[in-house]
Design an enzyme around this catalytic site. Structure first.
Site, PDB file in Angstrom:
ATOM      1  N   LYS A   7       5.493   7.459  11.940  1.00 38.91           N
ATOM      2  CA  LYS A   7       5.467   8.423  10.826  1.00 38.91           C
ATOM      3  C   LYS A   7       4.108   8.400  10.135  1.00 38.91           C
ATOM      4  O   LYS A   7       3.481   9.435   9.932  1.00 38.91           O
ATOM      5  CB  LYS A   7       6.562   8.052   9.814  1.00 38.91           C
ATOM      6  N   ASN A   8       3.640   7.196   9.788  1.00 33.63           N
ATOM      7  CA  ASN A   8       2.422   7.107   8.978  1.00 33.63           C
ATOM      8  C   ASN A   8       1.158   7.436   9.767  1.00 33.63           C
ATOM      9  O   ASN A   8       0.111   7.697   9.173  1.00 33.63           O
ATOM     10  CB  ASN A   8       2.302   5.711   8.355  1.00 33.63           C
TER      11      ASN A   8
ATOM     12  N   ARG B  40       4.303  12.266  -0.784  1.00 36.54           N
ATOM     13  CA  ARG B  40       2.973  11.817  -1.182  1.00 36.54           C
ATOM     14  C   ARG B  40       1.908  12.037  -0.102  1.00 36.54           C
ATOM     15  O   ARG B  40       0.775  12.393  -0.388  1.00 36.54           O
ATOM     16  CB  ARG B  40       3.025  10.336  -1.538  1.00 36.54           C
TER      17      ARG B  40
ATOM     18  N   CYS C 127       8.256   8.763  -2.535  1.00 39.21           N
ATOM     19  CA  CYS C 127       9.130   7.686  -3.007  1.00 39.21           C
ATOM     20  C   CYS C 127       8.551   7.098  -4.289  1.00 39.21           C
ATOM     21  O   CYS C 127       7.345   6.857  -4.379  1.00 39.21           O
ATOM     22  CB  CYS C 127       9.217   6.579  -1.961  1.00 39.21           C
TER      23      CYS C 127
ATOM     24  N   ARG D 129       1.180   4.789  -7.920  1.00 34.67           N
ATOM     25  CA  ARG D 129       0.596   5.556  -6.826  1.00 34.67           C
ATOM     26  C   ARG D 129      -0.352   6.673  -7.261  1.00 34.67           C
ATOM     27  O   ARG D 129      -0.150   7.853  -6.963  1.00 34.67           O
ATOM     28  CB  ARG D 129       1.705   6.134  -5.933  1.00 34.67           C
TER      29      ARG D 129
ATOM     30  N   ASP E  55       5.688  -2.214   3.666  1.00 39.24           N
ATOM     31  CA  ASP E  55       6.802  -1.382   4.142  1.00 39.24           C
ATOM     32  C   ASP E  55       7.913  -2.222   4.777  1.00 39.24           C
ATOM     33  O   ASP E  55       9.022  -1.733   4.971  1.00 39.24           O
ATOM     34  CB  ASP E  55       6.306  -0.333   5.150  1.00 39.24           C
TER      35      ASP E  55
ATOM     36  N   ILE F 277       1.355  -5.055  -3.193  1.00 38.99           N
ATOM     37  CA  ILE F 277       0.729  -3.733  -2.999  1.00 38.99           C
ATOM     38  C   ILE F 277       1.252  -2.712  -4.013  1.00 38.99           C
ATOM     39  O   ILE F 277       0.477  -2.052  -4.686  1.00 38.99           O
ATOM     40  CB  ILE F 277       0.965  -3.199  -1.558  1.00 38.99           C
TER      41      ILE F 277
ATOM     42  N   ARG G  11      13.944  10.502   5.708  1.00 39.15           N
ATOM     43  CA  ARG G  11      12.525  10.880   5.608  1.00 39.15           C
ATOM     44  C   ARG G  11      11.689  10.153   6.653  1.00 39.15           C
ATOM     45  O   ARG G  11      10.665  10.668   7.100  1.00 39.15           O
ATOM     46  CB  ARG G  11      11.963  10.462   4.238  1.00 39.15           C
TER      47      ARG G  11
HETATM   48  C1  UD1 Z   1       0.393   4.246   2.882  1.00 32.15           C
HETATM   49  C2  UD1 Z   1       1.686   4.393   3.677  1.00 32.15           C
HETATM   50  C3  UD1 Z   1       2.809   3.607   3.014  1.00 32.15           C
HETATM   51  C4  UD1 Z   1       2.390   2.161   2.829  1.00 32.15           C
HETATM   52  C5  UD1 Z   1       1.039   2.067   2.116  1.00 32.15           C
HETATM   53  C6  UD1 Z   1       0.496   0.647   2.038  1.00 32.15           C
HETATM   54  C7  UD1 Z   1       1.455   6.581   4.680  1.00 32.15           C
HETATM   55  C8  UD1 Z   1       1.940   7.978   4.771  1.00 32.15           C
HETATM   56  N1  UD1 Z   1       2.020   5.809   3.745  1.00 32.15           N
HETATM   57  O1  UD1 Z   1       0.638   4.790   1.596  1.00 32.15           O
HETATM   58  O2  UD1 Z   1       3.963   3.680   3.842  1.00 32.15           O
HETATM   59  O3  UD1 Z   1       3.365   1.492   2.047  1.00 32.15           O
HETATM   60  O4  UD1 Z   1       0.057   2.862   2.805  1.00 32.15           O
HETATM   61  O5  UD1 Z   1       0.411   0.093   3.304  1.00 32.15           O
HETATM   62  O6  UD1 Z   1       0.616   6.155   5.458  1.00 32.15           O
HETATM   63  N2  UD1 Z   1      -3.944   3.243  -5.107  1.00 32.15           N
HETATM   64  C9  UD1 Z   1      -4.641   3.513  -6.254  1.00 32.15           C
HETATM   65  N3  UD1 Z   1      -5.415   4.659  -6.291  1.00 32.15           N
HETATM   66  C10 UD1 Z   1      -5.511   5.511  -5.231  1.00 32.15           C
HETATM   67  C11 UD1 Z   1      -4.786   5.210  -4.051  1.00 32.15           C
HETATM   68  C12 UD1 Z   1      -3.999   4.061  -4.021  1.00 32.15           C
HETATM   69  O7  UD1 Z   1      -4.595   2.774  -7.244  1.00 32.15           O
HETATM   70  O8  UD1 Z   1      -6.222   6.514  -5.324  1.00 32.15           O
HETATM   71  C13 UD1 Z   1      -3.084   2.032  -5.078  1.00 32.15           C
HETATM   72  C14 UD1 Z   1      -1.598   2.397  -4.958  1.00 32.15           C
HETATM   73  O9  UD1 Z   1      -1.028   2.667  -6.214  1.00 32.15           O
HETATM   74  C15 UD1 Z   1      -1.020   1.141  -4.323  1.00 32.15           C
HETATM   75  C16 UD1 Z   1      -2.156   0.671  -3.404  1.00 32.15           C
HETATM   76  O10 UD1 Z   1      -3.340   1.296  -3.895  1.00 32.15           O
HETATM   77  O11 UD1 Z   1      -0.759   0.176  -5.304  1.00 32.15           O
HETATM   78  C17 UD1 Z   1      -1.949   0.997  -1.935  1.00 32.15           C
HETATM   79  O12 UD1 Z   1      -1.856   2.386  -1.785  1.00 32.15           O
HETATM   80  P1  UD1 Z   1      -2.314   3.142  -0.441  1.00 32.15           P
HETATM   81  O13 UD1 Z   1      -2.855   2.153   0.518  1.00 32.15           O
HETATM   82  O14 UD1 Z   1      -3.179   4.288  -0.839  1.00 32.15           O
HETATM   83  O15 UD1 Z   1      -0.928   3.663   0.096  1.00 32.15           O
HETATM   84  P2  UD1 Z   1      -0.578   5.121   0.612  1.00 32.15           P
HETATM   85  O16 UD1 Z   1      -1.714   5.661   1.400  1.00 32.15           O
HETATM   86  O17 UD1 Z   1       0.000   5.919  -0.490  1.00 32.15           O
END
Ligand code: UD1
Length: 403
Positions: free
Chosen positions: A7-8, A77, A101, A106, A289, A311, A381
């Site tokens: 998925k990711n 997201r 979610c 986030r 995850d 995380i 999802r």
């Molecule tokens: C992706 C995955 C999700 C997984 C996560 C961490 C997809 C579609 N989703 O989510 O399943 O749980 O990686 O492995 O690939 N953050 C900020 N500012 C930003 C972006 C992120 O503060 O602009 C923080 C987030 O709040 C969180 C952390 O960074 O605490 C990790 O987020 P991120 O690695 O960006 O996760 P996603 O890409 O949303």
């Protein structure tokens, strides 16, 4: 048991199909609702799509809108990766804050800061964010945190920028390498994905592409955990064990017998699982995850195990549901302690996010009696035919009509 496509990995790869202004043929795409939402957004932008089982063909030639519909953006997201792709091809995108979610704050500040460094003008007006650029410029972007989504978005946005864009402190998740491989197959020139520094050397056009999405390491981990928690054995095929080292290490530490052969993983659970201590970290650390899914497995462990979530700050919502089943869990901020308990009771449960929902399924399989889980749209999802796969492994599970 065959593992589905990731998925990711598939979500940003589908967004990347915007960039070539032509045909993208994808194989091994999971049949799940997040993918359907992503395709609906592309259709609204003007893409033509053919979807048949795990194969998707996208024609992005006639995109005629740069605005991501708010209702669809709110549903998921990872729709935010469409922003990077639209900026990459058209230097223009309007959108609202993404949904998904509810597992923590986030924010998308890292994405927006990076776009600005690439010469994009980011304007916020009420709930809308407008990104527009006359000309984009290469830059060295140092991420404050190795965000998966931000790393992918910078790759998508900078494909056509003349010069070399560098991402430092990049996320190292295998899904980023899969995105690099797909983009390079289209004609992009990206190096370093999988390490903490990625270089994107601008190209002036991309070609049509056919690409096979990597296996889903979280689905694979979920199936292994479901079996580990129920004294079973399983042979997974179409898996990628190299992406799952930490999950496999922890299952071994619990006493599972695991052997690996190319894309196959064989697991045999012990009579009783041993207790373990785990903390989630960016890849190659233990994946966030898998956090809830492993905790639900540890219900069957001997003694006290601990889990620390580093995380996302709000990823323990499922814990109150497990307590209803008689599971002894103590939470202290980001850390929980779980005491093994052989006999938990079946009850009615409510899924509150995707992986937390999967954890409830694993817990319900251990309980004597019938548990009913509501809000399963969260689980759908991210899992392709989870009920069918678990039934094949011997579980008694059915999805009620209307869910
Ligand atoms: C992706 C995955 C999700 C997984 C996560 C961490 C997809 C579609 N989703 O989510 O399943 O749980 O990686 O492995 O690939 N953050 C900020 N500012 C930003 C972006 C992120 O503060 O602009 C923080 C987030 O709040 C969180 C952390 O960074 O605490 C990790 O987020 P991120 O690695 O960006 O996760 P996603 O890409 O949303």
């Amino acid at each position: 048991m065959r593992v589905s496509g990731s998925k990711n990995a598939a979500l940003p790869i589908i967004a990347a199909s915007i960039l070539n202004g032509g045909l993208t043929e994808l194989h091994n795409v999971p049949n799940i609702s997040d993918i359907k939402i992503m395709l609906q957004i592309l259709e609204k932008l003007g893409c033509k799509i053919e979807h048949d089982s795990d194969k998707i063909v996208i024609n992005s030639k006639d995109i005629n809108s740069f605005e991501i519909p708010a209702d669809l953006m709110h549903k998921m997201r990872s729709s935010v990766s469409i922003v990077g792709a639209l900026i990459g091809r058209f230097k223009n995108c309007t959108f609202t804050y993404p949904g998904g979610c509810d597992i923590g704050k986030r924010p998308i500040d890292l994405h927006l800061k990076a776009f600005e460094k690439l010469g994009v003008n980011v304007r916020m007006k009420e709930t809308n964010i407008r990104c527009i650029a006359e000309e984009m410029k290469p830059s060295e972007i140092i991420l404050d945190f190795p965000s998966v989504g931000a790393t992918e978005n910078i790759m998508l946005a900078s494909i056509f920028i003349d010069g070399v864009t560098i991402i430092k402190n990049a996320a190292k998740e295998p899904e980023i390498e899969d995105l690099q491989n797909m983009l390079n197959k289209m004609g992009a020139n990206i190096k370093g994905a999988g390490s903490d520094m990625i270089e994107i050397i601008g190209v002036d056009h991309l070609e049509d592409v056919s690409y096979r999405v990597m296996p889903d390491r979280i689905e694979a981990g979920t199936l292994l955990c479901a079996v580990a928690a129920n004294n079973g054995s399983i042979k997974l095929i179409n898996a990628e064990p190299r992406h799952m080292e930490k999950t496999l290490d922890k299952l071994k530490e619990c006493g599972c017998n695991i052997s690996i052969e190319k894309d196959q993983i064989l697991l045999k659970a012990p009579e009783k699982l041993s207790n373990v201590d785990i903390e989630t970290e960016p890849y190659p650390g233990f994946p966030t995850d898998m956090q809830s899914i492993f905790v639900a497995t540890l219900i069957q462990s001997d003694g006290i195990s601990s889990m620390e979530e580093n995380i996302f700050e709000n990823r323990y919502k499922y814990v109150s549901e497990l307590r209803k089943m008689g599971v002894n869990i103590i939470q202290e901020e980001r850390k929980i302690k779980i005491t093994g308990e052989k006999n938990i009771k079946a009850t009615n449960l409510k899924a509150m996010d995707l992986r937390g929902g999967a954890a409830l399924v694993i817990a319900a399989l251990q309980a004597k009696g019938i548990s009913e889980i509501s809000n399963i749209e969260y689980i759908l999802r991210g899992y392709d035919k989870l009920d069918e796969k678990l039934r094949k492994l011997g579980a008694k599970i059915k999805v009620e009509e209307g869910e």
